[in-house]
Design a protein around this motif. Structure first.
Motif, mmCIF file in Angstrom:
data_model
loop_
_atom_site.group_PDB
_atom_site.id
_atom_site.type_symbol
_atom_site.label_atom_id
_atom_site.label_comp_id
_atom_site.label_asym_id
_atom_site.label_seq_id
_atom_site.Cartn_x
_atom_site.Cartn_y
_atom_site.Cartn_z
ATOM 1 N N TYR A 1 0.829 -1.222 0.000
ATOM 2 C CA TYR A 1 0.000 0.000 0.000
ATOM 3 C C TYR A 1 0.858 1.265 0.000
ATOM 4 O O TYR A 1 0.387 2.339 -0.336
ATOM 5 N N SER B 1 -1.659 2.760 -3.425
ATOM 6 C CA SER B 1 -2.786 2.805 -2.489
ATOM 7 C C SER B 1 -4.082 2.320 -3.136
ATOM 8 O O SER B 1 -5.081 2.127 -2.454
ATOM 9 N N THR C 1 -2.531 6.097 3.382
ATOM 10 C CA THR C 1 -2.953 5.922 1.993
ATOM 11 C C THR C 1 -3.821 7.108 1.574
ATOM 12 O O THR C 1 -4.701 7.537 2.312
#
Ligand SMILES: [Zn+2]
Length: 239
Positions: free
Chosen positions: A6, A10, A208
């Motif tokens: 991530y 993301s 994120t």
């Protein structure tokens, strides 16, 4: 050690990994790589499911422990074995809402610093809403609508969000990062991940974010509280 997918993507909703180890007492597994955000920096962890062999396990909590990410399996029954092949799927509705919320908070942080010179001291978020605490002596109720208009102008600009992972020494050369207390980072950290809303905000950040501020949509300031002469709290919500 879990590779944190991530951090560089993301928008990854599904991924394949290997079960690196299993913690039976906690009903948790460590994967060699993951797209699940383990929580931190005010952003709550992801939820989702993990399919290992033919079994589907709901993941209802994810946590970082040292360099590992622990995925807690909600269902009863036998746990997977180390070495198994796993496929993870995020609860994307929740995660995407958190990405939009997190970016909205950075827009607020960057705008308030640019326009009033006020620094953030803390924050919190849930999907769709959050708050930031500022050292903001001149803040007062009448400014709420003015700040709200400014942050929505910034969101609607379609500013790009750029994520970079820099060697520690290089990150420490960036003047904008100093104000976000980058100097408090633990000694052992060799790299710093930065999140930049181009032209507005730059922070050391592990969370994120969306890739364009347009994805945030409309931001509402839903509450404002004075916590004393200096400390002020602003609450936002997105649709
Ligand atoms: Zn952040």
């Amino acid at each position: 050690m879990t590779q944190l997918l991530y951090q560089t993507d993301s928008y990854l909703k599904e991924f394949e990994a290997k079960v690196a180890s299993v913690l039976p007492a906690e009903r948790a597994v460590i994967l060699d790589r993951t797209a699940f955000y383990p929580g931190g920096g005010g952003q709550p962890c992801d939820f989702g499911i993990l399919m290992v062999e033919d079994t589907t396990y709901p993941v209802d909590k994810v946590k970082k422990q040292g360099d590992d990410v622990l995925h807690f399996l909600a269902a009863d029954g036998p746990l997977p074995s180390p070495g198994s092949f796993a496929r993870g799927t995020l609860d994307w509705a929740r995660r995407y809402q958190l990405m939009r919320t997190h970016t909205a908070l950075h827009i607020l942080c960057g705008t308030v610093f640019r326009d009033y010179g006020a620094l953030v001291t803390g924050g919190e978020m849930e999907p769709g809403k959050g708050r930031l605490d500022f050292e903001f002596e001149t803040m007062r109720g009448e400014l709420v609508r003015e700040i709200e208009a400014s942050i929505n102008r910034e969101a609607a600009q379609g500013r790009e969000i750029r994520v970079r992972i820099l060697p520690r020494e290089e990150a420490f050369q960036i003047p904008d990062l100093i104000r976000t207390k980058i100097n408090l980072l633990p000694q052992g950290i060799t790299h710093v991940r930065t999140v930049e809303i181009v032209g507005l905000d730059l922070q050391a950040d592990g969370g994120t974010h969306v890739r364009d501020t347009n994805e945030v949509g409309t931001i509402r300031i839903v509450d404002y509280k004075s916590k004393g002469a200096i400390n002020k709290r602003i609450y936002i919500a997105i649709d």
